[in-house]
Write an enzyme that holds these catalytic residues in place. Structure first.
Site, PDB file in Angstrom:
ATOM      1  N   ASP A   1       0.151  -7.779   1.466  1.00 26.34           N
ATOM      2  CA  ASP A   1       0.556  -6.369   1.538  1.00 26.34           C
ATOM      3  C   ASP A   1       2.083  -6.230   1.586  1.00 26.34           C
ATOM      4  O   ASP A   1       2.618  -5.358   2.268  1.00 26.34           O
ATOM      5  CB  ASP A   1      -0.076  -5.683   2.755  1.00 26.34           C
ATOM      6  CG  ASP A   1       0.021  -4.157   2.659  1.00 26.34           C
ATOM      7  OD1 ASP A   1       0.087  -3.634   1.531  1.00 26.34           O
ATOM      8  OD2 ASP A   1       0.063  -3.499   3.718  1.00 26.34           O
TER       9      ASP A   1
ATOM     10  N   SER B   1       4.800   2.690   7.721  1.00 29.02           N
ATOM     11  CA  SER B   1       4.449   1.500   6.946  1.00 29.02           C
ATOM     12  C   SER B   1       5.625   1.011   6.115  1.00 29.02           C
ATOM     13  O   SER B   1       6.266   1.793   5.400  1.00 29.02           O
ATOM     14  CB  SER B   1       3.274   1.805   6.011  1.00 29.02           C
ATOM     15  OG  SER B   1       2.069   1.834   6.706  1.00 29.02           O
TER      16      SER B   1
ATOM     17  N   HIS C   1       0.814  -1.217   0.000  1.00 29.26           N
ATOM     18  CA  HIS C   1       0.000   0.000   0.000  1.00 29.26           C
ATOM     19  C   HIS C   1       0.852   1.273   0.000  1.00 29.26           C
ATOM     20  O   HIS C   1       0.344   2.364  -0.271  1.00 29.26           O
ATOM     21  CB  HIS C   1      -0.996   0.002   1.171  1.00 29.26           C
ATOM     22  CG  HIS C   1      -0.387   0.244   2.517  1.00 29.26           C
ATOM     23  ND1 HIS C   1      -0.148  -0.759   3.428  1.00 29.26           N
ATOM     24  CD2 HIS C   1       0.012   1.381   3.126  1.00 29.26           C
ATOM     25  CE1 HIS C   1       0.357  -0.254   4.532  1.00 29.26           C
ATOM     26  NE2 HIS C   1       0.466   1.047   4.385  1.00 29.26           N
TER      27      HIS C   1
END
Length: 398
Positions: free
Chosen positions: A159, A232, A129
């Protein structure tokens, strides 16, 4: 008489002037006087009396110094079309060209994330993402170098994304065995929250096997190490400086994604399998058993005479599948997979997907009240096979 009065006034003024001069001089002298200051004689505790804590402090800093150069900041951008609005001023509708207001304008959208170098060739692990739908990806190293990055591949289900940079003098970090992670152990999260590079936070593993994402087939680590927007893709590390997870999401109740003390990380073994699959095959390959399953509810457990609701109930077996060849039958309850307990269908699906193609799977099965053990050889998931099932609502992605 007048002369005497004049002399008196002059004398009085002279006395007053002398008094004021002395007063001001006294104030200036006092203002310049050094204030007495007696500092403490030394620290309250001798480091020799705190050798364990002192050693721990030293080891923490040594660990951080060793791993931070392998953590990178990722900047992404893309061109987007934005349609302007008239705003809140009603006069804009009369004094501006409506066609101009409605015509889309091109703007550059940017985003930040983190990553970690995992090979001397420049391969970087991050979250999908972080780079999804982006046109330009740049990686900034801790020494200030900015390198263009190439997307090798990504896996939407886990992911995970793999990037590559062409850079010299880089040091990769070792991917540890996430199966050895224990609840309560110390961990460190490193990343680029809000653009603040090389940020290090500490916490513990709060829980394992969390199903935190609606569109993910991952059972996450939960940690209380602070993770925010921009973290992230950064690594979650143990005390040996090994990557045991990739920071991916947080639990938040606000639209801004404020951290509330609950963070989620993708286990390193999941990330490693995605990395190796992309590098060796150019695509994601997952294990396949070939059974149709359902969770066991209390009602089903009573109807089938099962002791509890743990396990995955086999509804059907795909013809020619590894499960059929191994002898799995409908109404079997798969309780363990290679020694690991199976709580429900999602747990079994995760275990199978993580198994190497051609690997042996020892299945502990409850069949008609008897526990048996059979062995299946896991194969590659065929095209069109279902990849997952619905999960709880997704938390925020930092």
């Amino acid at each position: 008489m007048r002369r005497s009065l004049f002399i008196f006034l002059v004398a009085a003024l002279l006395v007053f002037a002398i008094y004021r001069w002395q007063r001001l001089n006294h104030l200036v002298h006092d203002g310049g006087h050094a204030e007495r200051y007696t500092p403490a004689s030394g620290p309250k505790i001798d480091v020799k009396d705190m050798q364990v804590l002192a050693a721990l402090d030293s080891e923490y800093t040594r660990l951080v110094d060793a791993v931070v150069p392998s953590v990178v900041s990722i900047a992404t951008s893309r061109h987007v079309q934005v349609t302007p609005t008239t705003g809140n001023n009603p006069l804009d509708m009369f004094f501006r060209n409506r066609r101009m207001l409605q015509a889309p304008q091109e703007r550059i959208q940017t985003a930040l994330g983190s990553g970690v170098i995992v090979s001397k060739e420049g391969h970087i692990l991050t979250n999908r993402h972080v780079i999804a739908q982006m046109e330009k990806i740049e990686v900034q190293l801790t020494d200030g170098r900015v390198e263009p990055a190439t997307l090798i591949g990504a896996d939407e289900q886990t992911d995970i994304a793999v990037l590559k940079i062409e850079a010299k003098n880089i040091e990769p970090l070792w991917l540890g065995d996430s199966d050895q992670v224990r609840v309560g152990q110390l961990v460190f999260a490193i990343g680029n929250p809000f653009g603040l590079q090389e940020t290090v936070t500490q916490g513990i593993i709060s829980a394992k096997g969390r199903r935190a994402m609606a569109d993910s087939g991952v059972e996450f680590f939960q940690t209380d190490a602070a993770v925010n927007q921009g973290n992230s893709g950064g690594p979650l590390l143990n005390l040996r400086g090994e990557i045991i997870g990739i920071n991916s999401a947080i639990y938040s109740t606000s639209d801004q994604g404020a951290w509330l003390g609950i963070s989620f990380a993708i286990p390193s073994n999941v990330a490693r399998r995605a990395l190796e699959s992309l590098l060796k095959n150019g695509r994601i390959i997952r294990g396949y058993l070939g059974v149709e399953m359902m969770d066991i509810t209390p009602f089903i457990a009573r109807q089938l005479g099962l002791p509890d609701t743990a396990g995955a109930l086999v509804q059907g077996v795909v013809a020619g599948s590894p499960a059929e060849k191994a002898g799995v039958q409908p109404l079997d309850v798969i309780q363990r997979f290679n020694g690991r307990a199976i709580t429900d269908t999602r747990a079994l699906r995760s275990r199978v997907a993580e198994t190497d193609i051609g690997g042996k799977a020892e299945l502990t099965i409850l069949r008609k009240g008897q526990q048996i053990v059979i062995t299946a050889t896991v194969s590659e998931t065929p095209a069109g096979a279902p990849a997952g099932q619905p999960r709880p609502s997704a938390p925020a992605k930092p």
